[in-house]
Design a protein around this motif. Structure first.
Motif, PDB file in Angstrom:
ATOM      1  N   ILE A   3      46.939  47.828 174.241  1.00  0.00           N
ATOM      2  CA  ILE A   3      48.056  48.404 173.364  1.00  0.00           C
ATOM      3  C   ILE A   3      47.042  48.068 171.495  1.00  0.00           C
ATOM      4  N   ILE A   4      46.863  48.909 171.274  1.00  0.00           N
ATOM      5  CA  ILE A   4      46.057  48.911 170.154  1.00  0.00           C
ATOM      6  C   ILE A   4      46.414  50.130 169.250  1.00  0.00           C
ATOM      7  N   LEU A   5      46.716  48.518 168.214  1.00  0.00           N
ATOM      8  CA  LEU A   5      47.566  49.406 166.826  1.00  0.00           C
ATOM      9  C   LEU A   5      47.442  50.090 166.028  1.00  0.00           C
ATOM     10  N   LEU A   6      47.134  50.325 165.100  1.00  0.00           N
ATOM     11  CA  LEU A   6      47.080  51.586 164.206  1.00  0.00           C
ATOM     12  C   LEU A   6      47.814  51.674 162.955  1.00  0.00           C
ATOM     13  N   ARG A   7      47.196  51.246 162.031  1.00  0.00           N
ATOM     14  CA  ARG A   7      47.998  51.405 160.387  1.00  0.00           C
ATOM     15  C   ARG A   7      47.910  52.727 160.054  1.00  0.00           C
ATOM     16  N   HIS A   8      48.608  53.713 159.328  1.00  0.00           N
ATOM     17  CA  HIS A   8      48.366  55.285 159.149  1.00  0.00           C
ATOM     18  C   HIS A   8      47.705  54.775 157.597  1.00  0.00           C
ATOM     19  N   GLY A   9      46.684  56.302 157.839  1.00  0.00           N
ATOM     20  CA  GLY A   9      45.915  56.540 156.603  1.00  0.00           C
ATOM     21  C   GLY A   9      46.426  55.508 154.923  1.00  0.00           C
ATOM     22  N   GLN A  10      45.257  56.008 154.098  1.00  0.00           N
ATOM     23  CA  GLN A  10      46.327  55.559 152.780  1.00  0.00           C
ATOM     24  C   GLN A  10      47.255  56.951 152.660  1.00  0.00           C
ATOM     25  N   SER A  11      48.560  56.646 151.903  1.00  0.00           N
ATOM     26  CA  SER A  11      49.160  57.824 151.990  1.00  0.00           C
ATOM     27  C   SER A  11      49.705  58.718 149.962  1.00  0.00           C
ATOM     28  N   LEU A  12      49.942  58.753 150.224  1.00  0.00           N
ATOM     29  CA  LEU A  12      50.373  59.159 148.514  1.00  0.00           C
ATOM     30  C   LEU A  12      50.924  57.998 148.278  1.00  0.00           C
ATOM     31  N   GLY A  13      52.571  57.046 148.638  1.00  0.00           N
ATOM     32  CA  GLY A  13      52.666  56.494 148.423  1.00  0.00           C
ATOM     33  C   GLY A  13      51.924  54.835 148.197  1.00  0.00           C
ATOM     34  N   ASN A  14      50.907  54.763 148.835  1.00  0.00           N
ATOM     35  CA  ASN A  14      50.004  53.804 148.203  1.00  0.00           C
ATOM     36  C   ASN A  14      49.471  53.131 147.309  1.00  0.00           C
ATOM     37  N   VAL A  15      49.247  55.319 146.488  1.00  0.00           N
ATOM     38  CA  VAL A  15      48.834  54.854 145.158  1.00  0.00           C
ATOM     39  C   VAL A  15      49.124  54.578 144.296  1.00  0.00           C
ATOM     40  N   ASP A  16      50.408  55.631 144.841  1.00  0.00           N
ATOM     41  CA  ASP A  16      51.527  56.147 143.380  1.00  0.00           C
ATOM     42  C   ASP A  16      53.216  56.048 144.000  1.00  0.00           C
ATOM     43  N   GLU A  17      53.423  54.500 143.042  1.00  0.00           N
ATOM     44  CA  GLU A  17      54.871  54.446 143.592  1.00  0.00           C
ATOM     45  C   GLU A  17      56.003  54.853 143.432  1.00  0.00           C
ATOM     46  N   LEU A  18      55.639  56.002 142.182  1.00  0.00           N
ATOM     47  CA  LEU A  18      57.030  57.216 141.618  1.00  0.00           C
ATOM     48  C   LEU A  18      56.902  58.101 142.280  1.00  0.00           C
ATOM     49  N   ALA A  19      55.590  58.226 143.634  1.00  0.00           N
ATOM     50  CA  ALA A  19      56.140  59.196 144.872  1.00  0.00           C
ATOM     51  C   ALA A  19      57.079  58.625 145.360  1.00  0.00           C
ATOM     52  N   TYR A  20      57.931  58.341 145.870  1.00  0.00           N
ATOM     53  CA  TYR A  20      58.779  58.173 146.685  1.00  0.00           C
ATOM     54  C   TYR A  20      60.446  58.349 145.413  1.00  0.00           C
ATOM     55  N   CYS A  21      60.271  58.561 144.546  1.00  0.00           N
ATOM     56  CA  CYS A  21      61.715  59.327 143.237  1.00  0.00           C
ATOM     57  C   CYS A  21      61.537  60.683 143.685  1.00  0.00           C
ATOM     58  N   ARG A  22      60.412  61.359 144.566  1.00  0.00           N
ATOM     59  CA  ARG A  22      60.162  62.925 144.371  1.00  0.00           C
ATOM     60  C   ARG A  22      60.546  63.316 145.901  1.00  0.00           C
ATOM     61  N   ILE A  23      59.881  62.558 146.220  1.00  0.00           N
ATOM     62  CA  ILE A  23      59.180  62.879 148.081  1.00  0.00           C
ATOM     63  C   ILE A  23      59.978  61.889 148.641  1.00  0.00           C
ATOM     64  N   PRO A  24      60.941  62.165 150.065  1.00  0.00           N
ATOM     65  CA  PRO A  24      60.898  61.798 151.089  1.00  0.00           C
ATOM     66  C   PRO A  24      60.250  60.500 151.610  1.00  0.00           C
ATOM     67  N   ASP A  25      60.175  59.316 151.961  1.00  0.00           N
ATOM     68  CA  ASP A  25      59.086  58.728 152.668  1.00  0.00           C
ATOM     69  C   ASP A  25      58.559  58.864 153.511  1.00  0.00           C
ATOM     70  N   HIS A  26      59.496  59.857 154.501  1.00  0.00           N
ATOM     71  CA  HIS A  26      59.093  60.561 156.029  1.00  0.00           C
ATOM     72  C   HIS A  26      58.231  61.215 155.690  1.00  0.00           C
ATOM     73  N   ALA A  27      57.708  62.337 154.164  1.00  0.00           N
ATOM     74  CA  ALA A  27      57.200  63.570 154.320  1.00  0.00           C
ATOM     75  C   ALA A  27      56.420  63.168 152.930  1.00  0.00           C
ATOM     76  N   LEU A  28      56.174  61.939 153.170  1.00  0.00           N
ATOM     77  CA  LEU A  28      54.632  61.104 151.863  1.00  0.00           C
ATOM     78  C   LEU A  28      53.237  61.564 153.364  1.00  0.00           C
ATOM     79  N   PRO A  29      52.986  62.533 151.979  1.00  0.00           N
ATOM     80  CA  PRO A  29      51.303  62.635 152.656  1.00  0.00           C
ATOM     81  C   PRO A  29      50.167  62.222 152.917  1.00  0.00           C
ATOM     82  N   LEU A  30      49.271  62.021 153.628  1.00  0.00           N
ATOM     83  CA  LEU A  30      48.177  61.378 153.530  1.00  0.00           C
ATOM     84  C   LEU A  30      47.682  61.348 151.973  1.00  0.00           C
ATOM     85  N   THR A  31      47.113  60.429 151.484  1.00  0.00           N
ATOM     86  CA  THR A  31      45.094  61.029 150.324  1.00  0.00           C
ATOM     87  C   THR A  31      44.266  61.563 151.254  1.00  0.00           C
TER      88      THR A  31
END
Length: 215
Positions: A3-31
């Motif tokens: 079983i290979i476990l892989l975390r997603h690539g860097q997302s907008l929420g990883n670099v801009d915490e305020l992104a969670y205020c305007r974009i649903p968590d499930h819709a945050l894109p990769l940078t």
């Protein structure tokens, strides 16, 4: 079995915490960096899969689905699996409230602290357990299910997957750091039990004295 476990690539929420205020968590894109990370991880993941078939279980969040897409892995079956999604923090987040909640969560403990309108770590642990129960049955008993599995998920969820596999204590779980974006962990079954390829980083010794599963 593997079983290979892989975390997603860097997302907008990883670099801009305020992104969670305007974009649903499930819709945050990769940078752009996250997309590059996912492409770069492709050869590594393909090498870990080897020549056999693989089944991919992917969190339904945009950042995990996009990460899987950019890996370029040819999976025998691809399953969108909500049970390996990120911990639910509620809906669009208020920045002042979220900062207060983070301090409260750190003091209370990440596993048991329940986020208003969201989940506790224990809730994520429960759904991860249900996913693993079904997965291990399929891997052991379904002859048509690939013996190699790729799970594309999130940092806390990956730690809880391993906590369940190895019966780690809650103290130990809370002492571990998330894997970096697009970092993997590999679990192999040697016929007697599961083994983790390398430990998680720890930011403190576990208060109860327990340690990670030997590698």
């Amino acid at each position: 079995m593997r079983i290979i476990l892989l975390r997603h690539g860097q997302s907008l929420g990883n670099v801009d915490e305020l992104a969670y205020c305007r974009i649903p968590d499930h819709a945050l894109p990769l940078t752009e960096t996250g997309e590059d990370q996912a492409r770069a991880a492709g050869p590594t993941i393909k090498n870990l899969i080897g020549d056999g078939q693989v089944a991919a279980y992917v969190s339904p969040y945009q950042r995990t689905r996009r990460t899987f897409e950019l890996l370029g892995v040819d999976a025998e079956r691809i399953v969108t699996e909500p049970r390996v999604r990120e911990q639910d923090w509620g809906n669009l987040q208020d920045p002042v409230q979220q900062e207060m909640l983070k301090h409260q969560r750190h003091a209370f403990g990440h596993f048991f602290f329940r986020l208003p309108n969201g989940e506790s770590g224990a809730d994520v642990d429960d759904r991860v357990a249900a996913f693993l129960d079904g997965l291990t049955v399929r891997m052991h008993k379904d002859e048509n299910h690939p013996k190699t599995v790729l799970v594309v998920s999130h940092g806390l969820t990956i730690r809880l997957l391993c906590r369940r596999f190895f019966d780690w204590s809650i103290d130990l779980f809370e002492s571990l750091s998330n894997p970096d974006t697009c970092e993997n962990r590999v679990l192999d079954h040697d016929g007697t039990g599961w083994r983790l390829d390398r430990p998680f980083d720890q930011w403190r010794d576990s208060p109860d004295g327990t340690v990670q599963h030997p590698v």
